[in-house]
Design a protein around this motif. Structure first.
Motif, mmCIF file in Angstrom:
data_model
loop_
_atom_site.group_PDB
_atom_site.id
_atom_site.type_symbol
_atom_site.label_atom_id
_atom_site.label_comp_id
_atom_site.label_asym_id
_atom_site.label_seq_id
_atom_site.Cartn_x
_atom_site.Cartn_y
_atom_site.Cartn_z
ATOM 1 N N ALA A 213 5.270 -7.143 5.428
ATOM 2 C CA ALA A 213 4.695 -5.861 5.844
ATOM 3 C C ALA A 213 3.263 -5.722 5.332
ATOM 4 N N ASP A 214 3.004 -6.157 4.115
ATOM 5 C CA ASP A 214 1.646 -6.093 3.554
ATOM 6 C C ASP A 214 0.695 -7.005 4.326
ATOM 7 N N LEU A 215 1.152 -8.204 4.652
ATOM 8 C CA LEU A 215 0.313 -9.148 5.387
ATOM 9 C C LEU A 215 -0.043 -8.596 6.777
ATOM 10 N N VAL A 216 0.941 -8.004 7.445
ATOM 11 C CA VAL A 216 0.695 -7.404 8.759
ATOM 12 C C VAL A 216 -0.236 -6.203 8.636
ATOM 13 N N ALA A 217 -0.091 -5.415 7.550
ATOM 14 C CA ALA A 217 -0.978 -4.273 7.329
ATOM 15 C C ALA A 217 -2.416 -4.732 7.214
ATOM 16 N N TYR A 218 -2.638 -5.868 6.568
ATOM 17 C CA TYR A 218 -3.999 -6.408 6.469
ATOM 18 C C TYR A 218 -4.506 -6.851 7.836
ATOM 19 N N LEU A 219 -3.670 -7.556 8.601
ATOM 20 C CA LEU A 219 -4.098 -8.024 9.927
ATOM 21 C C LEU A 219 -4.400 -6.857 10.854
#
Length: 223
Positions: A213-219
């Motif tokens: 979820a954090d990685l997608v939030a960055y993208l």
């Protein structure tokens, strides 16, 4: 004698216990016991209680304990210095009150007992910051194959403005949904970018749900 005042008659019955409590050895014993509670036992409270006693609160309680020790030692004396004016009495009481409240406020600000409410924007920003760290330091790192603003690998699609493009990849999926499914499934995802060899790992096996979820939030922040 004008500058000293005997205990008022209402306290005459309390003179003996106050003198015992004001005894230096007794005060030291009580203080040591309370210090053990403050510095050893309170930090051991389970997180599930919602109570947190970090350094700020322990310092505050220690300061209050020291003040209390002096206070009871003072009460245990046979004579108490008598303030020379009403202004002195009011000033002393006001000073003690303000000092106590100030220390409590400082401790609460530095180390809040409960988590302060955050806006959705703050939550998203914190998640994106964690995701940015993962992008460069995951195993394997995303930046090894993907570039952002000219920095990174070229074996995978360039992601500088990925949030603007991701929503167009699969009609029924939003940009966030598509990126989550793609990152999770990797090369096994049914929708791949045609001009690139599908070599992306299945990050759902390498990262936790929160990390994904954090990685997608960055993208998603890369518009």
């Amino acid at each position: 004698m004008a500058d000293r005042l005997e205990h008022p008659s209402i306290f005459q019955g309390m003179r003996r216990p106050l003198k015992r409590l004001g005894d230096l050895k007794t005060l030291l014993g009580i203080s040591v016991g309370l210090l053990i509670i403050i510095w050893v036992l309170l930090p051991l409270l389970p997180e599930g209680t919602g109570l947190r006693f970090g350094m700020g609160y322990r310092i505050f309680f220690t300061a209050m304990l020291l003040l209390g020790t002096v206070f009871f030692w003072f009460l245990g004396k046979d004579r108490i210095p008598h303030p020379r004016s009403t202004v002195g009495v009011v000033g002393t009481l006001s000073g003690v009150f303000l000092l106590t409240v100030t220390l409590l406020v400082i401790a609460g600000v530095v180390y809040p007992q409960f988590e302060l409410p955050r806006t959705s924007e703050e939550v998203a920003q914190e998640a994106a910051e964690r995701g940015k760290e993962l992008f460069s330091n995951a195993t394997p790192p995303c930046i090894q194959c993907h570039s952002i603003s000219g920095r990174g690998g070229t074996r995978g699609p360039e992601l500088t403005h990925v949030a603007s493009r991701a929503g167009e990849r699969v009609p029924e999926l939003s940009a966030e949904q598509y990126l989550l499914e793609k990152v999770s499934a990797g090369a096994s995802y049914q929708y791949n970018v045609p001009e690139y060899v599908p070599i992306m790992p299945q990050f759902e096996k390498l990262l936790t749900e929160e990390q994904l979820a954090d990685l997608v939030a960055y993208l998603i922040s890369l518009e």
